[in-house]
Design a protein around this motif. Structure first.
Motif, PDB file in Angstrom:
ATOM      1  N   ARG A 189       0.924  -1.230  -0.081  1.00 47.02           N
ATOM      2  CA  ARG A 189      -0.057  -0.058   0.142  1.00 47.02           C
ATOM      3  C   ARG A 189       0.823   1.463  -0.116  1.00 47.02           C
ATOM      4  N   TYR A 192       2.534   1.705  -3.378  1.00 49.61           N
ATOM      5  CA  TYR A 192       1.616   2.105  -4.406  1.00 49.61           C
ATOM      6  C   TYR A 192       0.969   3.777  -4.074  1.00 49.61           C
ATOM      7  N   GLU A 193       0.907   4.300  -2.944  1.00 49.67           N
ATOM      8  CA  GLU A 193       0.769   5.572  -2.594  1.00 49.67           C
ATOM      9  C   GLU A 193       1.907   6.497  -2.832  1.00 49.67           C
ATOM     10  N   HIS A 196       2.334   5.145  -7.422  1.00 50.99           N
ATOM     11  CA  HIS A 196       1.078   5.156  -8.099  1.00 50.99           C
ATOM     12  C   HIS A 196       1.295   4.672  -9.668  1.00 50.99           C
ATOM     13  N   THR A 200       3.370  -0.901  -9.133  1.00 49.68           N
ATOM     14  CA  THR A 200       2.760  -0.794  -7.676  1.00 49.68           C
ATOM     15  C   THR A 200       1.268  -1.237  -7.469  1.00 49.68           C
ATOM     16  N   PHE A 201       0.603  -0.680  -8.510  1.00 54.91           N
ATOM     17  CA  PHE A 201      -0.827  -1.171  -8.716  1.00 54.91           C
ATOM     18  C   PHE A 201      -1.152  -2.727  -8.804  1.00 54.91           C
ATOM     19  N   LEU A 204      -0.172  -4.692  -5.457  1.00 56.00           N
ATOM     20  CA  LEU A 204      -1.232  -4.743  -4.514  1.00 56.00           C
ATOM     21  C   LEU A 204      -2.645  -5.195  -5.027  1.00 56.00           C
ATOM     22  N   TYR A 205      -2.958  -4.955  -6.356  1.00 56.05           N
ATOM     23  CA  TYR A 205      -4.284  -5.668  -6.721  1.00 56.05           C
ATOM     24  C   TYR A 205      -4.196  -7.037  -6.641  1.00 56.05           C
ATOM     25  N   LEU A 221      -9.216  -0.383  -5.499  1.00 56.81           N
ATOM     26  CA  LEU A 221      -7.974  -0.046  -6.027  1.00 56.81           C
ATOM     27  C   LEU A 221      -7.901   0.264  -7.531  1.00 56.81           C
ATOM     28  N   PHE A 225      -6.803   3.695  -9.320  1.00 55.99           N
ATOM     29  CA  PHE A 225      -5.799   3.871 -10.351  1.00 55.99           C
ATOM     30  C   PHE A 225      -6.350   4.248 -11.830  1.00 55.99           C
TER      31      PHE A 225
END
Length: 227
Positions: A189, A192-193, A196, A200-201, A204-205, A221, A225
């Motif tokens: 997370r 990703y933050e 982005h 990273t998406f 986490l996805y 999420l 994105f």
């Protein structure tokens, strides 16, 4: 009309370029099979050209011809033993070959892979790819032959100092490997933050959808994105 003239003169432009330049042209377009003969011809005429050797090693790697890749990188290391990237690429080719041979043969290659990556890390304190390779190496290697979470964490910590995104992704990778998904979510997370990015998406996805089975979090999420 302009496009017509570009098409007409494009072969002539290529013809006027050197073998090396034509090889680079195709390499940059990821047309490795087309780049190969140009770099090969160039190296025959310029047998000490290190960049052509590196390109040929890379092409062999993309084509999964590990012995060829290893051979080119070994030649580079003999000439430039202090270049971290050559040690990294040599270790990477060895590692990929190890995955394609029997476990018995692979175990005999472990020390050389480890030496190559650690030499690269020592030569270049900011080499991100090498530290990523060492995280994966020490996590995936069985403990009985040198695998170590603590060593993987050490290189993940070094990544964190160099790049927050890479560091958190590496920490997340370790937690996912050991199925410590709550901790993995925290690290991924944060990655990703900060980043982005597509990478990273996706990490986490995948955690939400395939590991935690939290479909709503995955949907949320993705919506974030896609904005």
């Amino acid at each position: 009309m302009k496009q017509f003239f570009l098409l007409l003169f494009f072969p002539m432009l290529l013809w006027s370029q050197s073998d090396f330049e034509q090889g680079e042209h195709f390499f940059n377009q990821k047309k490795y099979a087309q780049a190969l003969p140009f770099f090969s011809n160039h190296l025959k005429q310029n047998p000490t050209d290190s960049k052509a050797m590196e390109y040929l090693g890379d092409i062999a790697g993309y084509q999964k011809k590990w012995d060829e890749a290893i051979g080119y990188y070994e030649r580079l290391l003999l000439k430039f033993p202090k270049v971290a990237n050559y040690h990294y690429k040599f270790g990477g080719a060895l590692g990929m070959k190890a995955k394609s041979v029997s476990k018995f043969k692979a175990f005999g290659m472990i020390d050389d892979i480890k030496k190559a990556f650690e030499t690269a890390a020592n030569l270049d304190k900011k080499h991100l790819d090498t530290r990523w390779a060492l995280v994966i190496f020490y996590i995936e290697l069985p403990g009985i032959v040198g695998g170590s979470e603590s060593k993987a964490q050490k290189y993940a910590d070094e990544l964190l100092k160099l790049s927050k995104v890479d560091g958190y992704l590496a920490k997340g990778y370790i937690e996912v490997y050991f199925k410590r998904y709550a901790k993995a979510e925290s690290y991924l997370r944060r990655a990703y933050e900060i980043g982005h990015s597509k990478t990273t998406f996706e990490k986490l996805y995948d955690l939400y959808l395939n590991k935690l089975k939290e479909v709503e979090k995955a949907k949320k999420l993705k919506a974030d994105f896609d904005k």
